[in-house]
Design an enzyme around this catalytic site. Structure first.
Site, PDB file in Angstrom:
ATOM      1  N   ARG A 272     -28.394  22.652 -30.446  1.00  0.00           N
ATOM      2  CA  ARG A 272     -29.641  21.980 -30.058  1.00  0.00           C
ATOM      3  C   ARG A 272     -29.979  22.431 -28.648  1.00  0.00           C
ATOM      4  NH1 ARG A 272     -28.205  16.430 -28.972  1.00  0.00           N
ATOM      5  NH2 ARG A 272     -28.546  16.891 -26.786  1.00  0.00           N
ATOM      6  N   HIS A 276     -31.898  15.604 -27.120  1.00  0.00           N
ATOM      7  CA  HIS A 276     -31.795  14.907 -28.407  1.00  0.00           C
ATOM      8  C   HIS A 276     -33.167  14.397 -28.837  1.00  0.00           C
ATOM      9  CE1 HIS A 276     -30.244  12.314 -31.576  1.00  0.00           C
ATOM     10  NE2 HIS A 276     -30.886  11.310 -31.015  1.00  0.00           N
ATOM     11  N   TYR A 285     -25.108  15.296 -19.407  1.00  0.00           N
ATOM     12  CA  TYR A 285     -23.839  15.457 -20.118  1.00  0.00           C
ATOM     13  C   TYR A 285     -23.532  16.901 -20.526  1.00  0.00           C
ATOM     14  CZ  TYR A 285     -27.149  15.020 -24.048  1.00  0.00           C
ATOM     15  OH  TYR A 285     -28.215  15.161 -24.900  1.00  0.00           O
TER      16      TYR A 285
END
Length: 382
Positions: A272, A276, A285
């Site tokens: 990805r 998100h 993160y």
């Protein structure tokens, strides 16, 4: 351990490592790998696949921009995953059924949904979730993994009716493998040997939880073994390999040989590239350079390079495709933004009988509409 046993153990370990490698047809530059076989697809269909991946990439960019302008609600980007989405849907027949998640925009589009219908729910239009009767796509799922048992239920129902020529393909992410519905769905699929294909889009992150925190299993595909079905790993950034693996799985789901089980779990290894959702900040993160390493195997560029090398694509055709893509997306945005609506419909399906608080909210909205006019709430920036 004897010398012979040691040799056999090493051979077994080598085989295990080989089996763990995702299936690929194209290398990172779009060249056909040695001993790989390219799917027997006409040049026109390969061009169409490329155009749909290019459209998905551009749609993603435009949708993120629309969300940042307040013209659509929270959006789940798909860049990095659009190649696998398009490829898996190309493997479907029109009569097959697609169970998507909230990220499978391209998969739904290729299997019959319009771009306008993908945008309308993001603008608050309830009818955008309505699926045309001649399109075999289920509404998208927000709760994680709930669609797996439902996909198995449809496949089992078809099987009981003798309709095994209609396969079911169910998408989900790597995070879904930590949910009970995943295990229950695959268990039932194996027990009843249903005509279903499960595509795990392993994009390495379940929001902020990395793949290695999901499971101690070496791969996600190997989880299929516990349920007596086949598990396959494929490079999800290689559209040709993803198409071929999915096509084979769908063939087996409908017409298995004597020793084959119908269900297949496909682990599409991908990444990805972005957040998100547009409400997420992956810089919190993820390392800054992590995505760049995966971009070296970008699905759009790999397929483009392959088509150039085969003389199927050239600069003129590429420019024509880009122009069509832009026009198609422009038309979809215009249609979604011009769809008629009534703000009072927001309150129609909250309760069977409106509560006092709901009536107060509706009255407050109507006061604001009277004061500022409906254009203030349109979300369209001049």
């Amino acid at each position: 351990m004897s010398a012979q046993e040691d040799v056999e153990a090493n051979e077994a370990n080598e085989l295990a490592r080989t089996d763990d490698e995702p299936i690929r047809i194209l290398d990172a530059d779009g060249n056909v790998l040695p001993n790989a076989t390219v799917p027997d697809l006409p040049a026109e269909e390969l061009l169409s696949m490329y155009e749909d991946i290019a459209l998905a990439r551009r749609f993603d960019e435009r949708a993120i921009s629309l969300q940042r302008q307040g013209r659509i609600a929270t959006y789940a980007p798909m860049t990095g995953q659009e190649g696998a989405q398009v490829a898996t849907s190309y493997a479907l027949e029109e009569r097959d059924w697609l169970f998507p998640t909230y990220r499978e925009h391209a998969a739904k589009y290729v299997h019959g949904m319009s771009l306008e219908s993908l945008l309308k729910p993001l603008r608050g239009h309830r009818d955008g979730y309505a699926i045309p009767e001649d399109v075999n796509v289920l509404p998208e799922y927000i709760p994680i993994a709930t669609q797996l048992p439902q996909a198995v239920g449809m496949a089992w129902g078809h099987q009981l009716q003798g309709r095994v020529e209609e396969a079911v393909l169910c998408h989900f992410g790597d995070g879904a493998t930590s949910e009970g519905d995943f295990h229950e769905g695959l268990n039932f699929a194996g027990v009843f040997d249903v005509p279903a294909v499960f595509v795990c889009n392993n994009n390495q992150w379940a929001i902020s939880v990395p793949r290695e925190r999901q499971t101690a299993s070496a791969t996600l595909a190997q989880k299929a073994q516990a349920y007596g079905i086949e598990g396959v790993r494929v490079d999800g950034l290689d559209p040709l390999a993803t198409y071929e693996v999915t096509r084979a799985a769908l063939r087996k789901a409908k017409e298995p040989t004597d020793d084959e089980r119908r269900p297949t779990l496909i682990e599409a290894v991908q990444y990805r590239y972005g957040a998100h959702t547009t409400a997420d900040d992956p810089s919190v993160y993820r390392e800054d350079d992590e995505a760049e390493a995966w971009r070296e195997r970008d699905p759009l560029e790999r397929l483009r390079n392959y088509l150039y090398s085969e003389g199927i694509l050239d600069d003129e055709r590429k420019a024509d495709i880009a122009e069509r893509v832009e026009a198609t997306i422009d038309d979809a945005i215009a249609a979604a933004e011009s769809a008629a609506t009534d703000p009072d419909r927001l309150f129609d399906h909250v309760y069977d009988e409106p509560s006092d608080r709901l009536r107060e909210q509706q009255a407050e909205l109507n006061r604001l509409r009277e004061k500022y006019g409906d254009d203030a709430f349109s979300g369209v920036l001049e």
